[in-house]
Design a protein around this motif. Structure first.
Motif, PDB file in Angstrom:
ATOM      1  N   VAL A   1       0.845  -1.039  -0.138  1.00 58.76           N
ATOM      2  CA  VAL A   1      -0.048  -0.123   0.076  1.00 58.76           C
ATOM      3  C   VAL A   1       0.935   1.308   0.003  1.00 58.76           C
ATOM      4  CG1 VAL A   1      -0.058   0.090   2.554  1.00 58.76           C
ATOM      5  CG2 VAL A   1      -2.131   1.196   1.319  1.00 58.76           C
ATOM      6  N   GLN A   2       0.604   2.276  -0.558  1.00 60.72           N
ATOM      7  CA  GLN A   2       1.367   3.412  -0.810  1.00 60.72           C
ATOM      8  C   GLN A   2       0.731   4.646   0.055  1.00 60.72           C
ATOM      9  OE1 GLN A   2       3.078   4.391  -4.857  1.00 60.72           O
ATOM     10  NE2 GLN A   2       2.513   6.618  -4.539  1.00 60.72           N
ATOM     11  N   SER A   3       1.679   5.292   0.684  1.00 63.59           N
ATOM     12  CA  SER A   3       1.238   6.317   1.436  1.00 63.59           C
ATOM     13  C   SER A   3       0.708   7.543   0.521  1.00 63.59           C
ATOM     14  CB  SER A   3       2.438   6.866   2.234  1.00 63.59           C
ATOM     15  OG  SER A   3       2.014   8.110   2.762  1.00 63.59           O
ATOM     16  N   PRO A   4      -0.303   8.028   0.900  1.00 65.15           N
ATOM     17  CA  PRO A   4      -0.995   9.205  -0.116  1.00 65.15           C
ATOM     18  C   PRO A   4      -0.018  10.484   0.109  1.00 65.15           C
ATOM     19  CG  PRO A   4      -2.118   9.022   1.995  1.00 65.15           C
ATOM     20  CD  PRO A   4      -1.214   7.958   1.844  1.00 65.15           C
ATOM     21  N   ARG A   5       0.886  10.417   1.017  1.00 65.32           N
ATOM     22  CA  ARG A   5       1.708  11.693   1.271  1.00 65.32           C
ATOM     23  C   ARG A   5       2.912  11.708   0.334  1.00 65.32           C
ATOM     24  NH1 ARG A   5       3.093  15.070   6.017  1.00 65.32           N
ATOM     25  NH2 ARG A   5       5.264  15.676   5.978  1.00 65.32           N
TER      26      ARG A   5
ATOM     27  N   GLU B   1       0.418  10.785  12.420  1.00 67.11           N
ATOM     28  CA  GLU B   1      -1.000  10.571  12.815  1.00 67.11           C
ATOM     29  C   GLU B   1      -1.858  10.511  11.421  1.00 67.11           C
ATOM     30  OE1 GLU B   1      -2.512  12.267  16.092  1.00 67.11           O
ATOM     31  OE2 GLU B   1      -0.694  12.871  17.089  1.00 67.11           O
ATOM     32  N   LYS B   2      -1.486  11.159  10.497  1.00 67.82           N
ATOM     33  CA  LYS B   2      -2.436  11.244   9.349  1.00 67.82           C
ATOM     34  C   LYS B   2      -2.249   9.858   8.648  1.00 67.82           C
ATOM     35  CE  LYS B   2      -3.397  16.158   8.334  1.00 67.82           C
ATOM     36  NZ  LYS B   2      -3.024  17.073   7.457  1.00 67.82           N
ATOM     37  N   SER B   3      -0.962   9.553   8.344  1.00 66.50           N
ATOM     38  CA  SER B   3      -0.655   8.087   7.877  1.00 66.50           C
ATOM     39  C   SER B   3      -1.173   7.052   8.435  1.00 66.50           C
ATOM     40  CB  SER B   3       1.063   7.912   7.628  1.00 66.50           C
ATOM     41  OG  SER B   3       1.442   8.955   6.931  1.00 66.50           O
ATOM     42  N   LEU B   4      -1.237   7.168   9.924  1.00 63.14           N
ATOM     43  CA  LEU B   4      -1.956   5.754  10.739  1.00 63.14           C
ATOM     44  C   LEU B   4      -3.423   6.015  10.376  1.00 63.14           C
ATOM     45  CD1 LEU B   4       0.120   6.216  13.968  1.00 63.14           C
ATOM     46  CD2 LEU B   4       0.025   4.482  12.476  1.00 63.14           C
ATOM     47  N   GLU B   5      -3.934   7.168  10.533  1.00 63.53           N
ATOM     48  CA  GLU B   5      -5.507   7.205   9.964  1.00 63.53           C
ATOM     49  C   GLU B   5      -5.894   6.546   8.837  1.00 63.53           C
ATOM     50  OE1 GLU B   5      -9.077  10.603   9.537  1.00 63.53           O
ATOM     51  OE2 GLU B   5      -7.004  11.057  10.189  1.00 63.53           O
ATOM     52  N   PHE B   6      -4.870   6.820   7.612  1.00 61.67           N
ATOM     53  CA  PHE B   6      -5.113   6.442   6.481  1.00 61.67           C
ATOM     54  C   PHE B   6      -5.105   4.782   6.417  1.00 61.67           C
ATOM     55  CE2 PHE B   6      -2.528   4.760   2.904  1.00 61.67           C
ATOM     56  CZ  PHE B   6      -3.304   4.815   1.806  1.00 61.67           C
ATOM     57  N   LEU B   7      -4.106   4.460   7.040  1.00 69.80           N
ATOM     58  CA  LEU B   7      -3.796   2.668   7.393  1.00 69.80           C
ATOM     59  C   LEU B   7      -4.962   2.268   8.025  1.00 69.80           C
ATOM     60  CD1 LEU B   7       0.119   2.762   7.877  1.00 69.80           C
ATOM     61  CD2 LEU B   7      -1.212   1.763   5.808  1.00 69.80           C
ATOM     62  N   GLN B   8      -5.541   2.844   9.050  1.00 65.01           N
ATOM     63  CA  GLN B   8      -6.455   2.262   9.865  1.00 65.01           C
ATOM     64  C   GLN B   8      -7.664   2.063   8.954  1.00 65.01           C
ATOM     65  OE1 GLN B   8      -8.293   5.014  12.461  1.00 65.01           O
ATOM     66  NE2 GLN B   8      -8.834   3.471  13.985  1.00 65.01           N
ATOM     67  N   ASN B   9      -7.988   3.239   8.052  1.00 64.36           N
ATOM     68  CA  ASN B   9      -8.980   3.037   7.070  1.00 64.36           C
ATOM     69  C   ASN B   9      -8.677   2.001   6.152  1.00 64.36           C
ATOM     70  OD1 ASN B   9     -10.592   5.130   8.073  1.00 64.36           O
ATOM     71  ND2 ASN B   9      -9.437   6.443   7.083  1.00 64.36           N
ATOM     72  N   TYR B  10      -7.574   1.924   5.624  1.00 66.86           N
ATOM     73  CA  TYR B  10      -7.343   0.718   4.554  1.00 66.86           C
ATOM     74  C   TYR B  10      -7.459  -0.729   5.218  1.00 66.86           C
ATOM     75  CZ  TYR B  10      -4.403  -2.213   1.585  1.00 66.86           C
ATOM     76  OH  TYR B  10      -3.782  -3.204   0.911  1.00 66.86           O
ATOM     77  N   LEU B  11      -6.812  -0.850   6.643  1.00 68.49           N
ATOM     78  CA  LEU B  11      -7.033  -2.193   7.007  1.00 68.49           C
ATOM     79  C   LEU B  11      -8.524  -2.603   7.294  1.00 68.49           C
ATOM     80  CD1 LEU B  11      -4.031  -1.731   9.609  1.00 68.49           C
ATOM     81  CD2 LEU B  11      -4.324  -3.499   7.982  1.00 68.49           C
TER      82      LEU B  11
END
Length: 270
Positions: free
Chosen positions: A88-92, A133-143
């Protein structure tokens, strides 16, 4: 703590973060072929269902680079060992600077140079890592949207994120559904940033909690300038549930079969 002793068959000197990327490019050209081992592993892998691993990329290195160039041999071997890798690629987008310019020079035709976070220097000389924190939120939604993974892995910056995700799953009920909790963590060449990131890492250290999920830590050895950070990351994992594999290829994937085989054996024990 379990340590897998591996003889230093290859050595790469790394004196600064920027040279790590140059060393990686040289290592790609010298990477050995593991095709005979893959054929043997393939026969066994076809007899049972594959296990799923989510792998998180390092700073400025997109998933396609891992699959096609940087970790091609490693991930092909992993699939032969019955692991199904998902990236999965970071949106940042990468925020520039010296390392960004070096990476773009090495891989000029890439469509993206993503990162999970970046450091911001403070007046007092410390660093705060922006974007975690924004990356963790993105990964939380992905998972939450994906079927369960059996393990989560990451290289460099991605190794930091894999540990933070595992800590949250273990210590914050409801962060993702309990039936999606993975059973193993693979941390490859974690960066020094782990010990300095002030929000989530200090939360782990101050709470006194350890990450209990079984883990495999791949250390680049003393030739990797992020050596201290790799050790710091391993200390927040419960020692009786973690295994260390040390190689001397610097801040990169080991390609020699002795190293790769040790990693595969450790992962298959998770």
């Amino acid at each position: 703590k379990k340590v897998v002793a591996v003889s230093p068959l290859m050595r790469f000197k790394i004196f600064a973060p920027v040279t790590a990327f140059v060393t990686a490019a040289q290592h790609l050209r010298a990477s050995s072929c593991l095709s005979a081992v893959r054929m043997s592993a393939s026969t066994v892998a076809n007899e049972s269902p594959k296990r799923r691993m989510l792998f998180l990329h390092g700073m400025l290195l997109n998933p396609d680079l891992y699959k096609q160039k940087l970790g091609k041999d490693f991930f092909e071997r992993l699939e032969m060992e019955n692991w199904e890798c998902h990236f999965v690629q970071s949106p940042r987008a990468g925020t520039g600077g010296g390392v960004y310019d070096i990476v773009k020079g090495l891989f000029p035709n890439e469509e993206s140079y993503p990162e999970w976070f970046n450091s911001v220097d403070q007046v007092d000389g410390t660093k705060v890592f922006d974007g975690v924190e924004k990356s963790l939120e993105f990964l939380q939604n992905y998972l939450n949207e994906q079927p369960k993974f059996d393990a989560i892995g990451g290289h460099s910056q991605g190794a930091t994120m894999a540990s933070l995700l595992t800590y949250l799953v273990e210590n914050e009920p409801g962060w993702i559904p309990s039936d999606k909790k993975w059973g193993g963590v693979l941390c490859m060449n974690a960066p020094n940033s782990f010990e300095k990131e002030r929000s989530f890492v200090e939360r782990i250290q101050k709470s006194g909690a350890s990450i209990d999920t079984p883990s495999v830590h791949v250390f680049g050895g003393s030739t990797d300038e992020t050596w201290e950070g790799q050790q710091k990351l391993q200390t927040v994992h419960y020692p009786d549930h973690s295994k260390i594999i040390q190689h001397e290829n610097g801040h990169w994937f080991p390609s020699n079969e002795e190293y790769v085989g040790a990693i595969m054996s450790a992962l298959n024990e998770l």
